[in-house]
Each structure stands twice: as C-alpha cells, then as structure tokens.
Design an enzyme around this catalytic site. Sequence first.
Site, PDB file in Angstrom:
ATOM      1  N   HIS A 182      -4.417  -7.001  -1.291  1.00 50.06           N
ATOM      2  CA  HIS A 182      -5.821  -6.664  -1.556  1.00 50.06           C
ATOM      3  C   HIS A 182      -6.512  -7.852  -2.230  1.00 50.06           C
ATOM      4  CE1 HIS A 182      -5.795  -2.075  -1.156  1.00 50.06           C
ATOM      5  NE2 HIS A 182      -6.898  -2.473  -0.550  1.00 50.06           N
ATOM      6  N   GLU A 229       0.530  -5.774  -2.614  1.00 47.31           N
ATOM      7  CA  GLU A 229       0.863  -4.375  -2.856  1.00 47.31           C
ATOM      8  C   GLU A 229       2.366  -4.152  -2.754  1.00 47.31           C
ATOM      9  OE1 GLU A 229      -1.154  -2.178  -3.872  1.00 47.31           O
ATOM     10  OE2 GLU A 229      -3.113  -3.076  -3.459  1.00 47.31           O
ATOM     11  N   ARG A 267     -12.496   8.879   0.173  1.00 43.70           N
ATOM     12  CA  ARG A 267     -13.682   9.180  -0.654  1.00 43.70           C
ATOM     13  C   ARG A 267     -14.945   9.108   0.199  1.00 43.70           C
ATOM     14  NH1 ARG A 267     -17.215   6.034  -2.881  1.00 43.70           N
ATOM     15  NH2 ARG A 267     -15.997   4.126  -2.599  1.00 43.70           N
ATOM     16  N   CYS A 324      -6.692   0.968   3.916  1.00 39.70           N
ATOM     17  CA  CYS A 324      -5.739  -0.112   3.624  1.00 39.70           C
ATOM     18  C   CYS A 324      -4.340   0.440   3.397  1.00 39.70           C
ATOM     19  CB  CYS A 324      -6.191  -0.908   2.395  1.00 39.70           C
ATOM     20  SG  CYS A 324      -7.606  -1.960   2.757  1.00 39.70           S
TER      21      CYS A 324
HETATM   22  N1  PCA Z   1     -10.476  -2.092   2.092  1.00 39.27           N
HETATM   23  C1  PCA Z   1     -10.352  -0.661   2.216  1.00 39.27           C
HETATM   24  C2  PCA Z   1     -10.302  -0.385   3.687  1.00 39.27           C
HETATM   25  C3  PCA Z   1     -10.719  -1.646   4.370  1.00 39.27           C
HETATM   26  C4  PCA Z   1     -10.710  -2.665   3.313  1.00 39.27           C
HETATM   27  O1  PCA Z   1     -10.897  -3.870   3.474  1.00 39.27           O
HETATM   28  C5  PCA Z   1      -9.177  -0.094   1.423  1.00 39.27           C
HETATM   29  O2  PCA Z   1      -8.787  -0.683   0.398  1.00 39.27           O
HETATM   30  O3  PCA Z   1      -8.642   0.937   1.802  1.00 39.27           O
END
Ligand code: PCA
Length: 214
Positions: free
Chosen positions: A165, A78, A88, A141
């Site tokens: 991610h 990111e 959500r 996240c």
């Molecule tokens: N993904 C979520 C929160 C925890 C995770 O592993 C997110 O992308 O916000």
Amino acid sequence: MKILLTGFDPFDREKVNPAFEAVKLLPGTIAGAQIVKLEVPTQFVRAGEVLEAAMAEHKPDVVICVGQAGARAAITPEKVAINLMDGRIPDNAGYQPVDVPIRADGPAAYFATLPVKAMVQRMQDAGIPAAVSYTAGTYVCNSLMYTLLFLIDRKFPSVRGGFIHVPYAMEQAVNKPLGTPSMDLRQISRGLEKAVEAVVICGRDTAVPMGTTH
Ligand code: PCA
C-alpha cells in the site's frame, strides 16, 4: 527473473491512483529482474480475473500488487490478506459486498510470501518512510492480495507474491484537510524500486522485530 507489478485505477472520485502512477515510473529492469507493469480495475471481481489472465500470460516468478492507502504516511508492505469483503463504498463497478467471503473454498487468511521486513528495511535505508502493515483492510486491495495468494496456493505454486500500500500522491492532498499524509510520486516509485530490490536479493526475510503492541 520476471516480476509482475500491478497498480489500481483511480477510485472514490480521485483523478489518479498513486499506485499505478508510481508503477509506471519504474524502470524496465530492477536488480537484473525484468519488470512487467499492469493496470488493474478497482473492482472486487474483475481485478482478480485480470490478474489471473496476466499471470497465465506472462508467467512471472514474483507478483507484487500495489494500491493506494490514503490515510497512511508511509509505504507499507502487507503481511496478511483475509477472506472477507466489506466495502465502505461501492467499487468502480458499483458492487458493495458486506461481510462476503472472497473464496468460499479458501482459508480465513494468507500470509504474503515476500520478505516484507527486508523490503521495509531497504526502503528505510534509502530514507523513505516504510513500515510492515498487518491489515490490508476489507476493500478491493485486500481482495486482490487474497486472490493472488489463493491463485499461488491453488494454481501457480512456484510464484512468490504480496501487496504494497502507498500513500496519496502530493497533488491528491492539495484540497484535503490539513494534515492529510501524502508522498511525492517519484519517492513512492523509488520506494517501490527499493522494495523490489529486496525481493530480488533476499530469499528469506530478516528476523528483526517490527511487530506492533496494538
Ligand atoms: N486502494 C483500495 C482499492 C484500490 C486502491 O488503490 C484499497 O486499499 O482497498
């Protein structure tokens, strides 16, 4: 060099979170850097508290937080975190903020201080689908990435930090609609290893175009 890698616990009725599962598969040393692994809860408030305590305890040079992005087919470092919580669904503590700032005294956004393009390049060179992402969303996240960069800004200025991610693990896609993207956990972990190597090796990011047209 010491690198703290965090991964979230499962959320949204999933049995596993590929983020922490892939972090667990990593070796204890990558490119000469010591790896410290930490599970963090998928909770807006608690995740940041657990991270701050771990940074104070382990004194890492680099922090990389990892989370699941179920709709994505690639591993995505990111670039930016925004000062906004908009869930959500409720988090694992039942908290569902809507349009709430993460830190009232923080800026609108922070950029990752990791070489995101070099990380993507190194994963691609190893044959692993990867891309820079320019939104970490508005859920836990993004909140943890923002909190990490806020903590670096205000409290741990010598630390470099960012967020990655990862897609669903393959077994998570079994009972989902046809076409749901997923990746084998070992490949996710291998991708994370390549990304960590890039962080250790590259001081400054590579200046190749990777931006989007939308
Ligand atoms: N993904 C979520 C929160 C925890 C995770 O592993 C997110 O992308 O916000």
